[in-house]
Every structure is written in structure tokens, then in C-alpha cells.
Design a protein around this motif. Structure first.
Motif, PDB file in Angstrom:
ATOM      1  N   ARG A 310     -11.230  29.258 -19.964  1.00 34.26           N
ATOM      2  CA  ARG A 310     -11.163  30.623 -19.439  1.00 34.26           C
ATOM      3  C   ARG A 310     -12.170  31.543 -20.133  1.00 34.26           C
ATOM      4  O   ARG A 310     -11.843  32.658 -20.543  1.00 34.26           O
ATOM      5  CB  ARG A 310      -9.739  31.187 -19.602  1.00 34.26           C
ATOM      6  N   ASP A 311     -13.390  31.062 -20.307  1.00 33.46           N
ATOM      7  CA  ASP A 311     -14.388  31.856 -21.004  1.00 33.46           C
ATOM      8  C   ASP A 311     -15.223  32.680 -20.038  1.00 33.46           C
ATOM      9  O   ASP A 311     -15.121  32.552 -18.824  1.00 33.46           O
ATOM     10  CB  ASP A 311     -15.288  30.955 -21.847  1.00 33.46           C
ATOM     11  N   ARG A 312     -16.050  33.539 -20.612  1.00 34.91           N
ATOM     12  CA  ARG A 312     -16.985  34.347 -19.822  1.00 34.91           C
ATOM     13  C   ARG A 312     -18.389  34.035 -20.304  1.00 34.91           C
ATOM     14  O   ARG A 312     -18.652  33.988 -21.506  1.00 34.91           O
ATOM     15  CB  ARG A 312     -16.720  35.846 -20.021  1.00 34.91           C
ATOM     16  N   ILE A 313     -19.290  33.819 -19.361  1.00 31.83           N
ATOM     17  CA  ILE A 313     -20.669  33.497 -19.688  1.00 31.83           C
ATOM     18  C   ILE A 313     -21.584  34.576 -19.118  1.00 31.83           C
ATOM     19  O   ILE A 313     -21.486  34.930 -17.946  1.00 31.83           O
ATOM     20  CB  ILE A 313     -21.077  32.122 -19.128  1.00 31.83           C
ATOM     21  N   GLN A 342     -24.337  30.527 -29.908  1.00 30.18           N
ATOM     22  CA  GLN A 342     -24.010  29.348 -29.100  1.00 30.18           C
ATOM     23  C   GLN A 342     -24.565  29.416 -27.683  1.00 30.18           C
ATOM     24  O   GLN A 342     -23.829  29.195 -26.721  1.00 30.18           O
ATOM     25  CB  GLN A 342     -22.485  29.169 -29.037  1.00 30.18           C
ATOM     26  N   PRO A 343     -25.842  29.718 -27.514  1.00 30.56           N
ATOM     27  CA  PRO A 343     -26.382  29.701 -26.147  1.00 30.56           C
ATOM     28  C   PRO A 343     -26.321  28.302 -25.543  1.00 30.56           C
ATOM     29  O   PRO A 343     -26.379  27.295 -26.261  1.00 30.56           O
ATOM     30  CB  PRO A 343     -27.836  30.152 -26.339  1.00 30.56           C
ATOM     31  N   GLY A 364     -27.067  30.622 -21.128  1.00 32.55           N
ATOM     32  CA  GLY A 364     -25.756  31.250 -21.010  1.00 32.55           C
ATOM     33  C   GLY A 364     -25.240  31.637 -22.374  1.00 32.55           C
ATOM     34  O   GLY A 364     -25.236  30.833 -23.308  1.00 32.55           O
ATOM     35  N   LEU A 365     -24.814  32.885 -22.516  1.00 26.08           N
ATOM     36  CA  LEU A 365     -24.269  33.387 -23.774  1.00 26.08           C
ATOM     37  C   LEU A 365     -22.768  33.559 -23.652  1.00 26.08           C
ATOM     38  O   LEU A 365     -22.276  34.123 -22.663  1.00 26.08           O
ATOM     39  CB  LEU A 365     -24.899  34.737 -24.130  1.00 26.08           C
ATOM     40  N   TYR A 366     -22.035  33.072 -24.643  1.00 25.30           N
ATOM     41  CA  TYR A 366     -20.594  33.335 -24.663  1.00 25.30           C
ATOM     42  C   TYR A 366     -20.383  34.841 -24.760  1.00 25.30           C
ATOM     43  O   TYR A 366     -20.958  35.513 -25.614  1.00 25.30           O
ATOM     44  CB  TYR A 366     -19.937  32.626 -25.847  1.00 25.30           C
ATOM     45  N   ASP A 367     -19.560  35.384 -23.892  1.00 25.38           N
ATOM     46  CA  ASP A 367     -19.397  36.832 -23.796  1.00 25.38           C
ATOM     47  C   ASP A 367     -17.951  37.231 -24.097  1.00 25.38           C
ATOM     48  O   ASP A 367     -17.066  37.034 -23.266  1.00 25.38           O
ATOM     49  CB  ASP A 367     -19.790  37.316 -22.399  1.00 25.38           C
ATOM     50  N   PRO A 368     -17.704  37.819 -25.255  1.00 28.14           N
ATOM     51  CA  PRO A 368     -16.350  38.290 -25.575  1.00 28.14           C
ATOM     52  C   PRO A 368     -16.028  39.629 -24.922  1.00 28.14           C
ATOM     53  O   PRO A 368     -15.007  40.241 -25.221  1.00 28.14           O
ATOM     54  CB  PRO A 368     -16.390  38.415 -27.109  1.00 28.14           C
TER      55      PRO A 368
END
Length: 528
Positions: A310-313, A342-343, A364-368
Motif C-alpha cells: 500500500r505504498d505511494r510512488i 530508495q529510487p 520512482g521515489l517512495y512518497d510518504p
């Protein structure tokens, strides 16, 4: 510097655009197959066999047989690093496509030979032309009956306002289709039933061409080919590389993506002609891809690509410099420093970590929750921005609420994340905090309902509203009567800016006449 120059020169980053069903996703699959990125091509229509297009990763896309979100696919081919952005063909998702076009260096436009230039193609082409993006045309489905090639060239030039110059030319069409003649290499590529390998025959001149074709084509097909080729030589547009790179001339290719005919030779020509990453305008002037300073911009945000996490990229187009794992950068909008730890690079829904990337690459970058579409990321404290990405005012509106009040927490999270993707716009009424959704196309509502259920476990109740226009309040004080008007509604967007919804142009014009001190705008001011 030499390393950056070398890496940038071998990057080819392009989008594929078309009207629905012209063969866009099929052509993408065949290119991936050529590059060894996949072992067998899936079809967006192949529901029974459960083999679906690689670029259509969302479950709804597989069920409906359409592409509703842009996908990113990257692979190596003959020394080139290729970044393909497959875009939604359906007009209800044109905003996603328009933003994606801001992140590419060239475009492949697919036309159905029987239908020619269709409505959605015109809209997408206009964006390319306004930006001067080089355009390559692939006329698909030549194994079926369609329009005469010369008629298609005329249509491209009249409807789209761009010169066309055929690189190859079809030998027959439909039942009489025998292949194509490459005008650049003077080679016949024969159409056969074995899609794995085409037969190529080189010729010295048109006399030799005729002799070769007499073995397989009928006289009428040969005569038409000879007449058309001579006409193109005498009156057609000569190929000019500079004109192509300026977006004023489109090289045209013919083939059949479903059978893979013409795709390998198209890709080879394309890689030789298409531009590598070029300089981009910014608030600090032109940014060259070979500059040492790292920079890029966010053109897309996608939630829940990995259902298990359930992450956002956030998708970043690199515009200059070199990315290195763990490097520090600054977000222009906030001025804050952050590490790109973590790209990842993508192949539809699959991904892998990346240690190095260069201008032209999509990572793609992990987006909090810190990124927004249009954000510029800089490698130094000397900040600049690449400018806003297109945002269109919604034309369809609906009130939504969760069927189960116990799912309110998931409901709020889902609304927030999907709105941040730019897939739908969310408003609140000032009095009762009702949730109003705005969409460019009706199908966006259907996708929104599906994703809320599939990704957040929330069933929605939806009530369509009769408003058609949204306008942000730029200046002036909204009168109390606007809260209760029968032809307009006052709402707030996600950062509490005032927005007026109108039922039609007449109600908008009437409001402006009655409230001279108020200025409205079609798009919101940039959020800082």
C-alpha cells in the motif's frame, strides 16, 4: 562529465499516444518483446486466456480491456536505454496523458489505417505541437482494408498541421498486403505469416523493385506502388532531421503491430532519428541534460502499485546530472532537504532498485506524502523550478460518502491519496463538510469507486450533481447568497481555497455580471 554525456546520448524517452483501439498497447508489447523485456506479448483483450498487457497492471484495466493509467517501462536494446511511457487512450483520462507528455523527449503516434486521424489523436497531438515535441507516426493494421496512404498523408497535414514524410511505403493493403518498401534503405520487407522473422530483399532502383515484386504481387498492386513512389519523389516532403526534431515534420511508418510486422524496422529507424534528452526551460534559464547539477520534476504519483505494501510512488523525470544512491536533494516548493534513498526503476507494476540514473530516465521515489505533481527536485540549495504541469478544470461532479461509517478512517485515507495522484479532484462544502468529487471524464468516477473498494475496502454511495464548471476565486469576497444559489455552489479545495461550481456557462456569466469585484480562474494558483 564524459560519463554523463555518454549516458545521456543513449537515452530515448518517449510516449505512445493514440485514439482507443488503434493498437497503442499492442505496439508497446511488441517493442518490449523485441528488447527481451518480456517472453510473450499479452493482449489487453485476452481476458479468457488471462494473458494481459504488461503495461496494464491495474486489475480494472484487465477486466475492462482498456488502459486507464500511464505506465512506465524501461529496458536496454541495441545499446540504447529505452524509457517507454504508455498512456491512457480514453479521453476521460487525458489529463494523466497530458502530464506524461511533459516528461518525454518524443512521441509515437499510432493511427488506425481504416480510421485515420481520430478525435482523441487531435487533442493529444495539439499538446505535442504546442511543446514542439518530435512526433513519429506508425500507421497500424495494414493487413486490413483502410484509407489510401496518400489520403492519410493529406489528412495528417490538413487536420494536424504537420508535414508528413513516409520512411517506408505499403505494398498493397488488406488481402493484397505484401509488405513495405523502405525508401531510406531501398529494401523490400515482405509480409509473412511467421511473425518471428521477416524476409528482406535489397533493390538498386525502381526497375529492380518491380522485378522483385512480380514474383509475389499482382500487377494492380505493383502499378499503384510505382505511381505513388514516383509522386512522392516528385511532390512529397523530403526528409529533414532538423524539421523532425522541431516537431514540424513527422516520419511515417506502416505495419501491423498485432503480427509484429514492421515493428522491428520501425524501432531501428526511430532509435537513429529520435532525439536524446534535450535542454529544458526553468526559472533559472535552460537546464542542459549534461549539467553536473542533478535536477528533475514529479509528473505522476501512483498509490498502491504494490497491493501488499500500500505504498505511494512519485514518478520523477530526471532532467540533468546523475542520480547516485543516497544523494541529498532539495524540494523547491518547500526548500527542505531530503535524501533520495530508495529510487526504483519500473516495468509496469514490477520494480527494482537503482544505484545510478541519468537525464531522460524515469525513477520512482517512495512518497510518504511530501511530493506533489509538478514538484521540482534540485541537487543543490540554489533552487529553481521547471514550471507547472497541465491541470484541467473538472466537468463532472458527484457527492460521495462511505456506506459503512465504521470505514471512515480508510475512506479519508483513500480520498486523500487518490486526490494527490491527480486522478480526481476533491472539494468540501463549507457548512457540512460534504465531500464533492470533480472529474474531467465520467469514467474517472467508475475507476475511483473501484479503487476505493479494491485498495481501501470502502464501498461508496455516489450522487451525481448537475454542475459542469469549476472556477477558483482569485480576487474578491464571495457574497453570502453564493452559498445557497440554485445555479452555483461554493466549495473549498484541499488547501481551503474557495471554488465556485456552476451548472453552465450562462450561470457563470450571470454570476460575474452580478459580482463585478470578483475574479475567477480556471485553475488554482500554485500551492506553496
Amino acid at each position: 562529465m564524459a560519463k554523463i554525456q555518454e549516458e545521456v546520448s543513449r537515452r530515448k524517452t518517449f510516449a505512445i499516444i493514440s485514439h482507443p483501439d488503434a493498437g497503442k498497447t499492442t505496439l508497446t508489447e511488441k517493442m518490449l518483446l523485441l528488447g527481451g523485456a518480456i517472453r510473450s506479448a499479452g493482449s489487453v483483450k485476452a481476458r479468457k486466456s488471462k494473458k494481459f498487457a504488461t503495461s496494464d497492471w491495474m486489475e480494472l484495466e484487465k477486466q475492462r480491456g482498456i488502459s486507464v493509467t500511464s505506465s512506465v517501462m524501461q529496458f536496454e536494446y541495441e545499446g540504447y536505454k529505452i524509457n517507454i511511457l504508455d498512456t491512457p487512450g480514453h479521453e476521460d483520462f487525458s489529463e494523466d496523458t497530458y502530464r506524461t507528455l511533459m516528461a518525454v523527449d518524443s512521441v509515437v503516434m499510432i493511427l488506425d489505417v481504416a480510421k485515420g486521424v481520430e478525435a482523441q489523436t487531435k487533442k493529444l497531438f495539439k499538446v505535442c505541437r504546442d511543446r514542439g515535441i518530435p512526433i513519429f507516426t506508425f500507421i497500424n493494421k495494414m493487413d486490413r482494408h483502410g484509407k489510401d496512404p496518400l489520403e492519410l498523408f493529406e489528412e495528417i497535414e490538413e487536420v494536424l498541421g504537420i508535414e508528413s514524410t513516409p520512411v517506408n511505403y505499403p505494398i498493397g493493403m488488406g488481402p493484397t498486403f505484401k509488405g513495405v518498401y523502405d525508401r531510406f534503405t531501398k529494401t523490400i520487407e515482405y509480409y509473412g505469416e511467421d511473425e518471428e522473422e521477416s524476409t528482406f530483399v535489397s533493390v538498386e532502383n525502381y526497375t529492380d523493385l518491380r522485378k522483385q515484386l512480380e514474383k509475389s504481387a499482382d500487377e494492380e498492386t505493383i502499378e499503384k506502388l510505382m505511381e505513388d513512389l514516383q509522386l512522392l519523389d516528385e511532390a512529397g516532403n523530403p526528409f529533414h532531421l532538423d524539421t523532425v526534431k522541431e516537431g514540424k515534420q513527422t516520419p511515417v511508418f506502416f505495419g501491423s503491430a498485432i503480427s509484429n510486422f514492421g515493428v522491428p524496422t520501425f524501432l531501428q529507424h526511430f532509435l537513429q532519428i529520435a532525439p536524446s534528452p534535450f535542454p529544458r526551460e526553468s526559472s533559472a534559464g535552460k537546464v542542459n541534460p549534461t549539467d553536473k547539477v542533478f535536477s528533475g520534476f514529479i509528473f505522476k504519483i501512483q498509490a498502491n502499485m504494490d497491493p501488499s505494501h500500500r505504498d505511494r510512488i512519485a514518478f520523477l523525470r530526471i532532467c540533468s546530472g546523475q542520480y547516485e544512491k543516497g544523494m541529498s536533494t532539495w524540494l523547491e516548493r518547500t526548500g527542505k532537504q531530503m535524501k533520495l534513498a530508495q529510487p526504483q526503476q519500473f516495468f509496469a507494476d514490477s520494480r527494482e532498485g537503482v544505484d545510478h540514473a541519468y537525464a531522460g530516465d524515469i525513477v520512482g521515489l517512495y512518497d510518504p506524502g511530501v511530493y506533489q505533481i509538478g514538484d521540482t527536485i534540485c541537487g543543490t540549495k540554489e533552487l529553481f523550478e521547471f514550471g507547472d504541469l497541465p491541470q484541467f478544470p473538472p466537468e463532472h461532479f458527484a457527492k460521495v460518502r462511505p456506506k459503512n461509517a465504521l470505514r471512515h478512517k480508510q475512506y479519508v485515507k483513500g480520498i486523500q491519496q487518490l486526490a494527490q495522484e491527480g486522478a480526481i479532484q476533491v472539494y468540501r462544502t463549507p457548512k457540512f463538510e460534504d465531500t464533492i468529487l470533480g472529474a474531467v471524464g465520467q469514467l474517472q468516477f467508475e475507476v475511483f469507486i473501484y479503487r476505493m473498494k479494491a485498495e481501501y475496502g470502502v464501498d461508496l454511495e455516489m450522487e451525481r450533481l448537475s454542475y459542469q464548471l469549476a472556477r477558483w476565486v482569485k480576487e474578491g469576497e464571495i457574497p453570502e447568497k453564493a452559498y445557497y444559489s440554485s445555479t452555483s455552489m461554493l466549495v473549498h479545495d484541499y488547501v481551503k481555497r474557495q471554488v465556485l461550481l456552476f451548472k453552465n456557462e450562462f450561470s457563470l456569466n450571470y454570476f460575474l455580471q452580478q459580482n463585478e469585484g470578483i475574479t475567477l480562474t480556471e485553475s488554482p494558483p500554485k500551492d506553496k
